[in-house]
Design an enzyme around this catalytic site. Structure first.
Site, PDB file in Angstrom:
ATOM      1  N   TYR A 179       0.883  -1.227   0.143  1.00 46.57           N
ATOM      2  CA  TYR A 179      -0.120  -0.036   0.003  1.00 46.57           C
ATOM      3  C   TYR A 179       0.864   1.373   0.029  1.00 46.57           C
ATOM      4  CZ  TYR A 179       0.821   1.024   5.183  1.00 46.57           C
ATOM      5  OH  TYR A 179       1.400   1.195   6.378  1.00 46.57           O
ATOM      6  N   CYS A 180       0.046   2.295  -0.507  1.00 39.84           N
ATOM      7  CA  CYS A 180       1.097   3.815  -0.223  1.00 39.84           C
ATOM      8  C   CYS A 180      -0.194   4.708   0.072  1.00 39.84           C
ATOM      9  CB  CYS A 180       1.739   4.018  -1.849  1.00 39.84           C
ATOM     10  SG  CYS A 180       0.392   4.004  -3.131  1.00 39.84           S
ATOM     11  N   ARG A 181      -0.038   5.871  -0.353  1.00 38.43           N
ATOM     12  CA  ARG A 181      -0.799   7.221  -0.004  1.00 38.43           C
ATOM     13  C   ARG A 181      -2.185   6.950  -0.283  1.00 38.43           C
ATOM     14  NH1 ARG A 181       3.768   9.523  -3.305  1.00 38.43           N
ATOM     15  NH2 ARG A 181       5.499   9.545  -1.960  1.00 38.43           N
TER      16      ARG A 181
END
Length: 209
Positions: A179-181
């Protein structure tokens, strides 16, 4: 093939495996790169490679035992040079192979930016359920500062630009959820593409943080 020929072939392959094992260390490859530029002392090599003299000496001794380097003493200094044989050609071939692999991964990443919708994503609800049923590596591919400011519980932080170098930190036998932002962040999609290209079971978390 006779038994003696089979044993001979096996012995040769074992020798080849031993050589490959010696080269399977980034510090040793870096030392060989610097030695390839000309004969150098242990102290000079340790500075160039960012290693302690003791650590550099250990790696150099392993390279010497495998014939990749030779040494000579000049006064109080021990100088190292490349060993005999096609070592420079071998290093060049390894660089070419690594660049080929990187090019293929870059193409996959470039393609993934236009096909984000085709990457299988996992919802938060499914993630929670899957984490209760089996072991999952929750991978945060944002920067260290973003991770420190806040992250999902249990997540491991490996920034995207370090992922290939730190791949050994990702268990091979577990599913990875990256996952990221958020919805408009492409980091997790790139991470999934890299991991899949390297044979890992990976998905991205829909929505990210």
């Amino acid at each position: 093939m006779s038994i003696s020929e089979t044993h001979l072939k096996g012995a040769r392959l074992n020798d080849l495996a031993d050589l490959a094992k010696t080269l399977g260390n980034s510090h040793r490859l870096l030392l060989l790169e610097h030695i390839g530029g000309g004969e150098k002392t242990v102290e000079a090599l340790s500075d160039l490679a960012g290693l302690s003299v003791a650590n550099a000496s250990q790696h150099l001794q392993q390279l010497k035992r495998s014939g990749f380097v030779q040494s000579r003493r000049e006064g109080k200094n021990v100088l190292y040079r490349l060993g005999g044989g096609p070592i420079a050609a071998l290093l060049a071939a390894l660089r070419a192979c690594a660049e080929h692999n990187r090019s293929e991964i870059r193409e996959l990443i470039s393609d993934s930016l236009w096909q984000q919708d085709k990457l299988e994503a996992i919802s938060r609800e499914e993630l929670l359920q899957r984490m209760q049923e089996t072991e999952i590596v929750l991978l945060d591919v944002r920067s260290e500062s973003e991770y420190a400011a806040g992250h999902l519980p249990g997540a491991v932080n490996i920034p995207l630009d370090e992922l290939e170098l730190r791949l050994a930190e990702v268990p091979r036998d577990q599913e990875v959820v990256a996952y990221c932002r958020g919805n408009y962040c492409a980091l997790s999609g790139k991470a999934v593409t890299i991991l899949r290209a390297l044979g890992r079971n990976a998905r991205q978390l829909r929505g990210g943080m």
